[in-house]
Design a protein around this motif. Sequence first.
Motif, PDB file in Angstrom:
ATOM      1  N   ASP A  71       0.821  -1.209   0.000  1.00  0.00           N
ATOM      2  CA  ASP A  71       0.000   0.000   0.000  1.00  0.00           C
ATOM      3  C   ASP A  71       0.853   1.256   0.000  1.00  0.00           C
ATOM      4  OD1 ASP A  71       0.737  -0.885   2.702  1.00  0.00           O
ATOM      5  OD2 ASP A  71      -0.417   0.844   3.407  1.00  0.00           O
ATOM      6  N   ARG A  72       2.155   1.116   0.221  1.00  0.00           N
ATOM      7  CA  ARG A  72       3.061   2.271   0.263  1.00  0.00           C
ATOM      8  C   ARG A  72       3.582   2.660  -1.116  1.00  0.00           C
ATOM      9  NH1 ARG A  72       5.341   2.242   5.599  1.00  0.00           N
ATOM     10  NH2 ARG A  72       6.698   3.958   4.944  1.00  0.00           N
ATOM     11  N   GLN A  73       3.227   1.913  -2.155  1.00  0.00           N
ATOM     12  CA  GLN A  73       3.663   2.246  -3.509  1.00  0.00           C
ATOM     13  C   GLN A  73       3.049   3.576  -3.961  1.00  0.00           C
ATOM     14  OE1 GLN A  73       5.997   0.906  -5.043  1.00  0.00           O
ATOM     15  NE2 GLN A  73       6.142  -1.237  -4.358  1.00  0.00           N
ATOM     16  N   PRO A  74       3.617   4.212  -4.980  1.00  0.00           N
ATOM     17  CA  PRO A  74       3.077   5.495  -5.459  1.00  0.00           C
ATOM     18  C   PRO A  74       1.598   5.449  -5.843  1.00  0.00           C
ATOM     19  CG  PRO A  74       5.258   5.143  -6.383  1.00  0.00           C
ATOM     20  CD  PRO A  74       4.899   3.879  -5.658  1.00  0.00           C
ATOM     21  N   VAL A  75       1.106   4.278  -6.302  1.00  0.00           N
ATOM     22  CA  VAL A  75      -0.319   4.150  -6.633  1.00  0.00           C
ATOM     23  C   VAL A  75      -1.054   3.345  -5.562  1.00  0.00           C
ATOM     24  CG1 VAL A  75       0.027   4.418  -9.106  1.00  0.00           C
ATOM     25  CG2 VAL A  75       0.086   2.114  -8.100  1.00  0.00           C
ATOM     26  N   HIS A  76      -0.414   3.151  -4.400  1.00  0.00           N
ATOM     27  CA  HIS A  76      -1.002   2.460  -3.248  1.00  0.00           C
ATOM     28  C   HIS A  76      -1.386   1.022  -3.576  1.00  0.00           C
ATOM     29  CE1 HIS A  76      -0.960   6.393  -1.428  1.00  0.00           C
ATOM     30  NE2 HIS A  76      -1.705   6.858  -2.407  1.00  0.00           N
ATOM     31  N   SER A  77      -0.633   0.384  -4.456  1.00  0.00           N
ATOM     32  CA  SER A  77      -0.909  -0.996  -4.845  1.00  0.00           C
ATOM     33  C   SER A  77       0.312  -1.586  -5.535  1.00  0.00           C
ATOM     34  CB  SER A  77      -2.109  -1.054  -5.792  1.00  0.00           C
ATOM     35  OG  SER A  77      -2.165  -2.271  -6.502  1.00  0.00           O
ATOM     36  N   PHE A  78       0.438  -2.920  -5.449  1.00  0.00           N
ATOM     37  CA  PHE A  78       1.536  -3.638  -6.104  1.00  0.00           C
ATOM     38  C   PHE A  78       1.438  -3.627  -7.619  1.00  0.00           C
ATOM     39  CE2 PHE A  78      -1.837  -6.704  -6.247  1.00  0.00           C
ATOM     40  CZ  PHE A  78      -1.596  -7.470  -7.384  1.00  0.00           C
ATOM     41  N   LYS A  79       0.282  -3.294  -8.177  1.00  0.00           N
ATOM     42  CA  LYS A  79       0.051  -3.440  -9.613  1.00  0.00           C
ATOM     43  C   LYS A  79       1.035  -2.636 -10.473  1.00  0.00           C
ATOM     44  CE  LYS A  79      -3.662  -6.090 -10.271  1.00  0.00           C
ATOM     45  NZ  LYS A  79      -3.700  -7.230 -11.205  1.00  0.00           N
ATOM     46  N   LEU A  80       1.612  -1.613  -9.910  1.00  0.00           N
ATOM     47  CA  LEU A  80       2.569  -0.797 -10.654  1.00  0.00           C
ATOM     48  C   LEU A  80       3.768  -1.624 -11.111  1.00  0.00           C
ATOM     49  CD1 LEU A  80       3.551   1.998 -11.594  1.00  0.00           C
ATOM     50  CD2 LEU A  80       4.487   2.340  -9.292  1.00  0.00           C
ATOM     51  N   ARG A  81       4.187  -2.587 -10.309  1.00  0.00           N
ATOM     52  CA  ARG A  81       5.372  -3.388 -10.644  1.00  0.00           C
ATOM     53  C   ARG A  81       5.186  -4.115 -11.977  1.00  0.00           C
ATOM     54  NH1 ARG A  81       8.629  -4.958  -5.845  1.00  0.00           N
ATOM     55  NH2 ARG A  81       7.721  -4.061  -3.948  1.00  0.00           N
ATOM     56  N   GLY A  82       4.088  -4.838 -12.106  1.00  0.00           N
ATOM     57  CA  GLY A  82       3.863  -5.621 -13.312  1.00  0.00           C
ATOM     58  C   GLY A  82       3.563  -4.762 -14.527  1.00  0.00           C
ATOM     59  N   ALA A  83       2.760  -3.720 -14.328  1.00  0.00           N
ATOM     60  CA  ALA A  83       2.398  -2.854 -15.459  1.00  0.00           C
ATOM     61  C   ALA A  83       3.641  -2.187 -16.042  1.00  0.00           C
ATOM     62  CB  ALA A  83       1.392  -1.801 -15.003  1.00  0.00           C
ATOM     63  N   TYR A  84       4.517  -1.689 -15.177  1.00  0.00           N
ATOM     64  CA  TYR A  84       5.716  -1.003 -15.677  1.00  0.00           C
ATOM     65  C   TYR A  84       6.666  -1.980 -16.360  1.00  0.00           C
ATOM     66  CZ  TYR A  84       9.692   2.139 -15.926  1.00  0.00           C
ATOM     67  OH  TYR A  84      10.722   2.916 -16.393  1.00  0.00           O
ATOM     68  N   THR A  85       6.823  -3.158 -15.777  1.00  0.00           N
ATOM     69  CA  THR A  85       7.718  -4.146 -16.382  1.00  0.00           C
ATOM     70  C   THR A  85       7.254  -4.508 -17.789  1.00  0.00           C
ATOM     71  OG1 THR A  85       8.252  -5.054 -14.204  1.00  0.00           O
ATOM     72  CG2 THR A  85       8.710  -6.453 -16.091  1.00  0.00           C
ATOM     73  N   ARG A  86       5.954  -4.667 -17.962  1.00  0.00           N
ATOM     74  CA  ARG A  86       5.416  -4.989 -19.293  1.00  0.00           C
ATOM     75  C   ARG A  86       5.617  -3.820 -20.264  1.00  0.00           C
ATOM     76  NH1 ARG A  86       4.884  -5.806 -23.604  1.00  0.00           N
ATOM     77  NH2 ARG A  86       3.179  -6.746 -24.816  1.00  0.00           N
ATOM     78  N   MET A  87       5.305  -2.615 -19.814  1.00  0.00           N
ATOM     79  CA  MET A  87       5.362  -1.465 -20.717  1.00  0.00           C
ATOM     80  C   MET A  87       6.794  -1.037 -21.019  1.00  0.00           C
ATOM     81  SD  MET A  87       2.046   0.593 -19.222  1.00  0.00           S
ATOM     82  CE  MET A  87       2.325   2.052 -20.223  1.00  0.00           C
ATOM     83  N   ARG A  88       7.698  -1.315 -20.101  1.00  0.00           N
ATOM     84  CA  ARG A  88       9.124  -0.975 -20.327  1.00  0.00           C
ATOM     85  C   ARG A  88       9.697  -1.786 -21.484  1.00  0.00           C
ATOM     86  NH1 ARG A  88      13.849   0.132 -20.756  1.00  0.00           N
ATOM     87  NH2 ARG A  88      15.249   0.939 -19.145  1.00  0.00           N
ATOM     88  N   ALA A  89       9.091  -2.944 -21.785  1.00  0.00           N
ATOM     89  CA  ALA A  89       9.583  -3.822 -22.853  1.00  0.00           C
ATOM     90  C   ALA A  89       8.935  -3.541 -24.206  1.00  0.00           C
ATOM     91  CB  ALA A  89       9.343  -5.284 -22.462  1.00  0.00           C
ATOM     92  N   LEU A  90       8.101  -2.508 -24.305  1.00  0.00           N
ATOM     93  CA  LEU A  90       7.473  -2.178 -25.588  1.00  0.00           C
ATOM     94  C   LEU A  90       8.521  -1.772 -26.617  1.00  0.00           C
ATOM     95  CD1 LEU A  90       4.495   0.021 -24.286  1.00  0.00           C
ATOM     96  CD2 LEU A  90       4.310  -2.286 -25.241  1.00  0.00           C
TER      97      LEU A  90
END
Length: 532
Positions: A71-90
Amino acid sequence: MVTQSGLEAPALGPADVPAGQPVPSAPMSAQDYLRAVLRAPVYEVAMKTPLEPMERLSRRIGNTVLAKREDRQPVHSFKLRGAYTRMRALSQQERAAGVVTASAGNHAQGVALSGARLGVRAVIVMPITTPSIKVEAVRQLGGEVVLAGNAFDEAKEHAVALAADHGLTYVAPFDDPLVIAGQGTIGLELLQDDARLDRVFVPVGGGGLAAGIAVLIKQLMPEIQVIGVEPEESACLAAALTAGHPVTLDHVSLFAEGVAVARIGEETFRLLKSSIDDVVTVSSDEISAAVKDLFDDTRAVAEPAGAVSLAGLKKYVRGHDITGERLAHILSGANLNFGSLRYIAERAELGEQREGLFAVEIPERAGSFLHFCRVLGRRMVTEFNYRYCDPDRATVFVGVELHSREERADIASALRRGGYRVADLSDDENAKTHLRYMIGGRPPVDLGERLASFEFPESPGALVHFLSVLGSRWNISLFHYRSFGMDTGRVLAGFAGASADPGFTGHLDAVGYPWSDASDSPAYRFFQADPR
């Protein structure tokens, strides 16, 4: 990987592929996932979150309990980790075209923030029933919000269509190897912070978080057990494990909306069936109790999905008589609809078995109220509702503070020995959601009534649709609606003249809202039904 058509491609092997380059389509092994987790670029946007002790709960249940504070993440959720990893590989071409996803919650915010950091257009399709606070949160992070459909599946269909029509890349919320690898970095942090853990409890929705953590831990420290936790009414992993393959649930509860998924992912199930040690399911009341535990110990205000794994930890400890172990759980998110707090507060004591609810029939004569209180003894009354019924009897709805899980049966037995007709309503969903707010009001004549419980979408026109489909065949003799700040509201409705009508069930099915027959509810029989 998910293609631009929105269909899942075979599992990918991104570990040795530079960002922006195509990835091969060979299925990934556990070792491939380990390398992918180690190379995931999550810390370009996310933070390493603390593993925080819950000292009060640890003392209470006789184990060391540790909360992983996603909950301490910038978007208050773990979901940022996976979304960024996927989009970083575009690829550069994909970045120029932009991405699209469908989400009503945390994944949407993760994609929006990732898009802002990477300079990639991010289109987020959200159901029209999405609360405005979530829509505004995505917009503030730079996402382009498109409202479409009344539920997630309809929103996803629209997102897939946008991907195909405009050349956007669909970013899946869980069933993508790069997303799974990004979430798996949480498992790596757990081992770095405490390599003496005995068990890790992980919430399961589509399975991305659980798969990432489980495959990482089983590669490095297989002796640590990984336990998946699901809401009872959204247990898609448990259903898939029973069937041997992913299955689609007929209906899911939206209380813990972050894990309200009807079908486990194909790739996440492939990983979980060989890496998860056990699965436990929990009720909404147990989740509410866990939200309270988190607040009491850490002052975190978790969303229901964020407290699912703690609810499972407590239930697993109790059911397996575990003591003296080091147990971690993932506080996966804190994007709570404020209106949900009322429901959570109501249910927390019930979920912890600290309150019992009872319906009691007492004689309508002088001194009966005093006698009833004496039978209860020195127990603390948390709620008391009384309604005159007829010259001979009255009905009472009473809440009583409990000190143990066995005390409910003791109270019911004491009341019966005192000469009262009694029903334990502590597990009666209609009593907890509706009847406790509707005590009294029996019909003066036999209405031939049937009672039904519905989940209404929180959208304009829902009631008009309901009444239009039903028509004027039956008179609505009872109607009670409650909203909890979620995507659906709960409705209890009575229909006069429906008890002997064979067409009743078909008409309710035609409405298209989830419903169940509540005519045999003890709470209804005690307080609302014709007594004759």
